[in-house]
Design a protein around this motif. Structure first.
Motif, PDB file in Angstrom:
ATOM      1  N   ARG A 263       0.852  -1.182   0.000  1.00  0.00           N
ATOM      2  CA  ARG A 263       0.000   0.000   0.000  1.00  0.00           C
ATOM      3  C   ARG A 263       0.893   1.238   0.000  1.00  0.00           C
ATOM      4  O   ARG A 263       2.022   1.190   0.480  1.00  0.00           O
ATOM      5  N   MET A 264       0.349   2.336  -0.496  1.00  0.00           N
ATOM      6  CA  MET A 264       1.098   3.586  -0.546  1.00  0.00           C
ATOM      7  C   MET A 264       0.656   4.496   0.590  1.00  0.00           C
ATOM      8  O   MET A 264      -0.499   4.968   0.618  1.00  0.00           O
ATOM      9  N   GLY A 265       1.527   4.713   1.569  1.00  0.00           N
ATOM     10  CA  GLY A 265       1.208   5.594   2.676  1.00  0.00           C
ATOM     11  C   GLY A 265      -0.081   5.191   3.355  1.00  0.00           C
ATOM     12  O   GLY A 265      -0.282   4.041   3.730  1.00  0.00           O
ATOM     13  N   SER A 266      -0.992   6.150   3.492  1.00  0.00           N
ATOM     14  CA  SER A 266      -2.273   5.878   4.140  1.00  0.00           C
ATOM     15  C   SER A 266      -3.360   5.444   3.159  1.00  0.00           C
ATOM     16  O   SER A 266      -4.497   5.195   3.564  1.00  0.00           O
ATOM     17  N   ASP A 267      -3.029   5.363   1.891  1.00  0.00           N
ATOM     18  CA  ASP A 267      -3.998   4.946   0.869  1.00  0.00           C
ATOM     19  C   ASP A 267      -4.387   3.483   1.114  1.00  0.00           C
ATOM     20  O   ASP A 267      -3.515   2.609   1.185  1.00  0.00           O
ATOM     21  N   PRO A 268      -5.676   3.178   1.225  1.00  0.00           N
ATOM     22  CA  PRO A 268      -6.095   1.798   1.499  1.00  0.00           C
ATOM     23  C   PRO A 268      -5.972   0.864   0.297  1.00  0.00           C
ATOM     24  O   PRO A 268      -6.076  -0.359   0.452  1.00  0.00           O
ATOM     25  N   LYS A 269      -5.771   1.425  -0.906  1.00  0.00           N
ATOM     26  CA  LYS A 269      -5.711   0.567  -2.095  1.00  0.00           C
ATOM     27  C   LYS A 269      -4.574  -0.440  -1.978  1.00  0.00           C
ATOM     28  O   LYS A 269      -3.449  -0.089  -1.625  1.00  0.00           O
TER      29      LYS A 269
END
Length: 471
Positions: A263-269
């Motif tokens: 995942r990228m940082g706080s992005d849930p994707k």
């Protein structure tokens, strides 16, 4: 997986985990060969320990201060990547080193003749050094720590006055622990030619002469804006995709490909990379944290035992007129017997131009390491007081500093202590069972900046040359 979770999958040629210089060099090499490459870095910046702080007219190296180009393959990489044309060679002063002796920096003799004719060693110390062909002792079975190894060959005075400070300078380590075979493999190879090291060097020199191979003329370089240019250039100019702020979720493999989920940082994707090849270039203490399948993860657990002591780089500037020492060298190292509070001090502005304003000098002191880790954790005010005191006593500084910058590394340099070859052998075993997986970086191939770059280049070339791996 949560119901309705957003997912994205991408196919690529090779995934590189770790965005330090080893990972960047590996990614550059792969993409330059035509392989679709993705590099993942968990922090918000690339470069690992290579970081240059640009503050006004000062160029502060938080990590390595120079790059020693001592192999043609390293120069080739720098040329191919476009870095060589931007490099600047160190001044002539870089050839000169100082070691603190009896409370003052003394120039290190640059030849055996000057060691014998000069005053750096006492008369008994010189005699013991010259008797090495006859008093080299018997090598113990297996590994030997570099400190006892030097004493066995050249006596205690050479060990305490030379081996001790240089191990502190290279590894911030303890010469009673650092493995001669693991930390200095080229020296170990030469030493294996004869029980006497002096005779081994003579034999090696003869072999080189007979081979007709010219010795590579090594160079010490940096860049106009500091070593950080390496990082910025490879990220900007590389043909690979580089992602920072990555949170790895899992690493596994099916019959044909590796699957790296993140995942990228706080992005849930949830992103998934699928690739036939995977290269890991992270520090040894990070290896056990990677979410590999159980068998690999269990093998990597041994790296949690690797010692990586803290070090603080304390950069400080003074007016040139306030420093009585000419600073005509690379820097100075302090043997532990001198009871100094710093491991050593580099003369940054003497090595490369443009590191400080014209009428100032820039120095970098090092605190901490394996034997004095508590000094690396001192607050900035206390560290400043210590560094100023050391500069006054050792370099004749009279005025107040015009600038300072502290860089703290909680886990600075992995210690190649005795037993390290057995730890590194776990990587060899993993790679034999998983030929599409490679490990690079200072966990196995040396801690010098040049060694880390070459590790990425060579390990990636070896990985992509594996039969059956798609590009």
């Amino acid at each position: 997986m949560e119901t309705g979770e957003i997912r994205e999958t991408r196919e690529t040629g090779v995934v590189v985990i770790g965005g330090g210089v080893s990972g960047l060099a590996a990614a550059w090499s792969a993409s330059n060969s035509g392989t679709d490459t993705v590099l993942l870095e968990r922090s918000e910046r690339f470069g690992g320990s290579v970081v240059t702080h640009k503050l006004g007219d000062y160029r502060i190296e938080g990590g390595p201060h120079s790059l020693l180009v001592n192999e043609p393959e390293l120069e080739e990489f720098l040329r191919d990547s476009g870095l060589w044309e931007r490099s600047v060679e160190s001044s002539d002063a870089a050839q000169k080193r100082f070691v603190v002796r009896d409370g003052a920096p003394e120039a290190l003799p640059d030849s055996l003749f000057r060691f014998i004719s000069g005053s750096f060693l006492s008369v008994p110390g010189k005699m013991r050094m010259l008797l090495e062909p006859f008093l080299h002792g018997t090598a113990p079975a297996g590994e030997e720590a570099i400190g006892p190894w030097v004493e066995r060959h050249f006596g205690r005075e050479v060990r305490e006055g030379l081996a001790d400070p240089f191990i502190s300078g290279i590894y911030a380590g303890d010469p009673d622990k650092i493995s001669m075979q693991a930390a200095f493999p080229k020296l170990a190879e030469i030493a294996a030619l004869h029980p006497s090291l002096l005779r081994s060097f003579l034999k090696k020199k003869k072999l080189i002469k007979e081979s007709g191979v010219e010795r590579y003329a090594r160079k010490m370089i940096s860049f106009p804006e500091g070593l950080g240019e390496i990082v910025g250039h490879l990220v900007r100019k590389g043909k690979f995709d580089s992602l920072a702020g990555v949170r790895l979720q899992s690493i596994d493999r099916d019959s044909a490909q590796w699957r790296v989920r993140y995942r990228m940082g706080s992005d849930p994707k949830l992103h998934t990379l699928r690739a036939p090849s995977l290269l890991v270039a992270v520090p040894p203490q990070i290896l056990p944290e990677l979410t590999f399948p159980a068998g690999i993860k269990e093998s990597l657990a041994v790296f949690s035992e690797v010692e990586s002591p803290p070090v603080t780089t304390f950069s400080i500037a003074f007016k040139r007129k306030d420093v009585s020492h000419p600073l005509d060298g690379f820097g100075m190292l302090a043997p532990s017997r001198e009871k100094r509070e710093v491991l050593g001090i580099l003369f940054d502005s003497s090595l490369f131009a443009g590191r400080a304003p014209e009428d100032e000098v820039l120095l970098s002191a090092f605190l901490g390491g394996a034997r004095f880790p508590e000094k690396a954790r001192l607050d900035t005010e206390t560290a400043l007081r210590i560094v100023c005191k050391e500069c006054r006593e050792l370099l004749g500084v009279k005025g107040d500093p015009t600038f300072w910058k502290s860089t703290f590394w909680p886990r600075a340099i992995p210690q190649y202590n005795r037993g390290y070859p057995q730890i590194v052998s776990m990587l060899d075993d993993i790679e034999k069972k998983n030929p599409s997986l490679a490990f690079a970086g200072n966990a196995r191939d040396g801690v010098a900046l040049g060694s880390c770059i070459l590790s990425g280049v060579r390990r990636m070339k070896g990985l992509l040359s594996q039969e059956g791996i798609s590009r």
